[in-house]
Design a protein around this motif. Structure first.
Motif, mmCIF file in Angstrom:
data_model
loop_
_atom_site.group_PDB
_atom_site.id
_atom_site.type_symbol
_atom_site.label_atom_id
_atom_site.label_comp_id
_atom_site.label_asym_id
_atom_site.label_seq_id
_atom_site.Cartn_x
_atom_site.Cartn_y
_atom_site.Cartn_z
ATOM 1 N N MET A 177 27.370 42.428 45.170
ATOM 2 C CA MET A 177 27.203 43.852 45.443
ATOM 3 C C MET A 177 28.452 44.416 46.099
ATOM 4 N N ALA A 178 29.068 43.662 46.991
ATOM 5 C CA ALA A 178 30.304 44.117 47.637
ATOM 6 C C ALA A 178 31.419 44.275 46.608
ATOM 7 N N VAL A 179 31.519 43.344 45.662
ATOM 8 C CA VAL A 179 32.542 43.433 44.622
ATOM 9 C C VAL A 179 32.298 44.650 43.732
ATOM 10 N N VAL A 180 31.054 44.902 43.392
ATOM 11 C CA VAL A 180 30.731 46.071 42.567
ATOM 12 C C VAL A 180 31.103 47.357 43.300
ATOM 13 N N ILE A 181 30.824 47.424 44.591
ATOM 14 C CA ILE A 181 31.174 48.608 45.373
ATOM 15 C C ILE A 181 32.688 48.784 45.426
ATOM 16 N N ILE A 205 25.214 30.585 37.645
ATOM 17 C CA ILE A 205 25.067 31.777 36.811
ATOM 18 C C ILE A 205 26.139 32.802 37.189
ATOM 19 N N HIS A 206 26.306 33.038 38.492
ATOM 20 C CA HIS A 206 27.337 33.962 38.948
ATOM 21 C C HIS A 206 28.726 33.429 38.612
ATOM 22 N N LEU A 207 28.895 32.115 38.696
ATOM 23 C CA LEU A 207 30.175 31.494 38.354
ATOM 24 C C LEU A 207 30.525 31.765 36.896
ATOM 25 N N CYS A 208 29.557 31.624 36.005
ATOM 26 C CA CYS A 208 29.798 31.883 34.579
ATOM 27 C C CYS A 208 30.169 33.347 34.345
ATOM 28 N N ILE A 209 29.497 34.247 35.037
ATOM 29 C CA ILE A 209 29.806 35.670 34.891
ATOM 30 C C ILE A 209 31.245 35.944 35.314
#
Length: 81
Positions: free
Chosen positions: A18-22, A65-69
Motif C-alpha cells: 500500500m505504501a508503494v502504491v501511494i 505471491i507479492h514476490l512474483c508480482i
C-alpha cells in the motif's frame, strides 16, 4: 507457525504494498500535473531500485505471491528501459 503470526505478517506485506502504491500515485500525480521530478533515466533507475528492495523484502518474508508480482513489474520495467 501460529495463525496470529501469519496474519500479522500478511498485514505487514499489505502495508508495504500500500505504501508503494501511494508513492507511485503521488509521484505520477506530480509528474502529470506539476513538473517532472526526475529525468527519464532517473525515473527508470528509481523504479528498478524500489523493485529490487521490495523483491528482497518479500523474499525474506516468504511472501511469494507479492514476490512474483514485483518480479513481473521489474521485468516489464527493465524491458522498457
Amino acid at each position: 507457525m501460529s495463525s496470529k503470526h501469519k496474519s500479522k505478517e500478511n498485514n505487514t506485506s499489505d502495508s508495504i504494498l500500500m505504501a508503494v502504491v501511494i508513492i507511485f500515485l503521488i509521484k505520477n500525480t506530480i509528474d502529470l500535473f506539476v513538473f517532472d521530478l526526475l529525468p527519464p533515466v532517473g525515473d527508470n533507475i528509481f523504479w528498478v531500485f524500489i523493485s529490487f528492495i521490495l523483491i528482497l523484502i518479500f523474499y525474506i518474508k516468504r511472501s511469494y505471491i507479492h514476490l512474483c508480482i514485483m518480479l513481473v513489474i521489474l521485468l516489464v520495467g527493465i524491458l522498457n528501459f
